[in-house]
Design a protein around this motif. Structure first.
Motif, PDB file in Angstrom:
ATOM      1  N   LEU A  71       0.834  -1.206   0.000  1.00 16.88           N
ATOM      2  CA  LEU A  71       0.000   0.000   0.000  1.00 16.88           C
ATOM      3  C   LEU A  71       0.868   1.256   0.000  1.00 16.88           C
ATOM      4  CD1 LEU A  71      -2.685  -1.050   2.675  1.00 16.88           C
ATOM      5  CD2 LEU A  71      -2.748  -1.410   0.212  1.00 16.88           C
ATOM      6  N   SER A  72       2.111   1.122  -0.468  1.00 16.54           N
ATOM      7  CA  SER A  72       3.050   2.245  -0.356  1.00 16.54           C
ATOM      8  C   SER A  72       2.577   3.474  -1.138  1.00 16.54           C
ATOM      9  CB  SER A  72       4.446   1.821  -0.817  1.00 16.54           C
ATOM     10  OG  SER A  72       4.377   1.338  -2.132  1.00 16.54           O
ATOM     11  N   GLY A  75       0.919   6.140   1.152  1.00 17.59           N
ATOM     12  CA  GLY A  75       1.563   6.730   2.324  1.00 17.59           C
ATOM     13  C   GLY A  75       1.101   5.990   3.569  1.00 17.59           C
ATOM     14  N   MET A  76       0.820   6.719   4.636  1.00 17.00           N
ATOM     15  CA  MET A  76       0.407   6.074   5.889  1.00 17.00           C
ATOM     16  C   MET A  76      -1.015   5.515   5.794  1.00 17.00           C
ATOM     17  SD  MET A  76       0.484   5.209   9.058  1.00 17.00           S
ATOM     18  CE  MET A  76       1.812   5.782  10.073  1.00 17.00           C
ATOM     19  N   ASP A 193       0.253   0.294   7.753  1.00 16.63           N
ATOM     20  CA  ASP A 193       1.447   0.696   8.516  1.00 16.63           C
ATOM     21  C   ASP A 193       1.175   0.688  10.009  1.00 16.63           C
ATOM     22  OD1 ASP A 193       3.059   1.693   6.151  1.00 16.63           O
ATOM     23  OD2 ASP A 193       1.196   2.823   5.960  1.00 16.63           O
TER      24      ASP A 193
HETATM   25 CA    CA Z   1       2.366   2.792   3.665  1.00 16.30          CA
END
Ligand code: CA
Ligand code: URA
Length: 412
Positions: A71-72, A75-76, A193
């Protein structure tokens, strides 16, 4: 390496090495080790336990048998996992609450298990809501509106799928290291994350005592942190339904009521969990994050976000305009007293049997059946007060279930 030696070692209460754990997990998943040997090993683990390191290695070995989502691009991303309860719609509304506060939540959910309703089933109450979307679609949706809910695919931790079925057939579900590794293998494969765990205890939950629920929560947190995730947890009471409604449409409607400001235990649980998710997601103090969750409901922006999510996934927003269902039967108290206890698991099972949950694999869910309750433990009940509104398939079914529902309440 030899599976018989591994079983023997565990039966003597010794810790298994990382290599031994990988050997049996992979061997079982690819069919080289038969059910009967893994059954024996699972029973040895249930009776002798596993230490934290072994439990971590088991989780890692299971999750590595399948896909680990990336899921990069987002982001978060924060995820929230509940061990399940009755009248527990926290998973429905936390995603829109935190998304309205700027935190991404991409939730992988499942259908109901035993007496507990599943998030996917409850979302089915919004006619047309599609949870069978691809990961690419889910990422696009999350980028656009900050949240989405999709059905967990079979590709996540296939070892767990196979072992969980075997555990169900061999009375080895009930083991804290086995539950922790089962849940966390799927959660960690989900790619978030940060993860907030909601572990329930009581007569409507897997864990019967607060002590065992806390032990499970701590162990799962330890596994998540070792894997490099930000983790927090809540341990919550499930000795009575969390909200007032049970059944898919009724629960989805109660979720909307909460976002419109209805207070109570369900609201409190939602605020606490949302606060933890926002705190991890934005890396801020929990008290500030909790206030953000409260404000998101007060200002109506969480409700708007929920509507946006339902629309974006193809669901009808009719339920936001009001509940059109009418009760089939109203059950009233025939005496004064105090609600002493509730058989929560049985209430969940009964509503499932009325049609709210699949009883067999090819069953069709009736989204509209369910019950509304009106009292929490410790409250005074007066003769003539409504105890349950029953939303059944027909009058005959309502009458058949009425005494069973009443039997779940102990009024003294
Ligand atoms: Ca991430
Ligand atoms: N839920 C899971 O996914 N696994 C368990 O072992 C128990 C509950």
């Amino acid at each position: 390496m030899n599976i018989k030696d591994i079983i023997l070692k565990k039966s003597h209460g010794k810790a298994l090495s990382k290599e031994e754990i990988i050997f049996f997990v992979n061997g079982y998943t690819n069919g080289e080790i038969p059910d009967y040997q893994i059954s024996s090993l699972l029973m040895a683990i249930k009776l002798k336990g596993m230490n934290e390191k072994e439990t971590f290695e088991l989780t890692k070995a299971m999750l590595e048998t399948g896909e680990v989502l990336n899921l990069s691009k987002l982001g978060m991303v924060v995820d929230k996992h509940s061990t399940g309860g009755v009248s527990d719609t926290t998973s429905l509304v936390i995603a829109p609450i935190v998304a309205s506060c700027g935190v991404n939540m991409l939730k992988l959910s499942g259908g109901g298990l035993g007496h507990t309703g599943g998030t996917i089933d409850k979302l089915g109450a919004f006619d047309g809501f599609n949870t069978n979307i691809s990961m690419d679609e889910a990422i696009t949706l999350t980028k656009k509106i900050g949240c989405c809910v999709l059905s967990a695919t079979a590709n996540l931790a296939p070892a767990d799928k196979k072992m969980y079925a075997l555990r169900n057939a061999t009375s080895t579900v009930d083991s804290i290291p086995l539950i922790a590794s089962s849940v966390m293998s799927k959660k960690l494969a989900g790619g978030a994350d940060a993860i907030v765990l909601d572990v329930k205890y009581g007569n409507g939950a897997f864990m019967k005592t607060k002590k065992s629920a806390t032990e499970l929560a701590k162990l799962m947190s330890d596994i998540g942190r070792r894997y490099g995730k930000k983790i927090d947890y809540v341990v919550g009471d499930m000795n009575e339904p969390l909200g007032y409604n049970i059944g898919n449409t009724l629960e989805a409607y109660e979720a909307i009521e909460i976002l419109k400001g209805k207070k109570g235990k369900l609201y409190d649980a939602i605020i606490e969990l949302s606060g933890k998710c926002i705190a991890l997601g934005l890396d801020i103090e929990e008290n500030i994050a909790t206030q953000m969750a409260i404000d998101a409901i007060k200002t109506g922006k969480a409700l708007e976000k929920f509507k946006e999510m339902v629309k974006a996934q193809g669901g009808s927003t009719k339920l936001f305009n009001g509940l059109k269902l009418k009760p089939t039967l109203i059950i009233k108290a025939t005496q004064n007293g105090v609600l002493k206890s509730v058989n929560t698991e049985e209430l969940g099972i009964l509503v499932g049997q009325m049609g709210a949950a699949k009883q067999t694999l090819d069953d069709v869910i009736d989204y509209n059946v369910g019950i509304k309750t009106f009292h929490k433990i410790g409250e005074q009940i007066h003769e003539g007060d409504t105890l349950f509104e029953v939303y059944a398939k027909n009058k005959g079914q309502a009458k058949e279930f009425a005494p069973k529902l009443l039997g779940c309440y102990k009024i003294v």
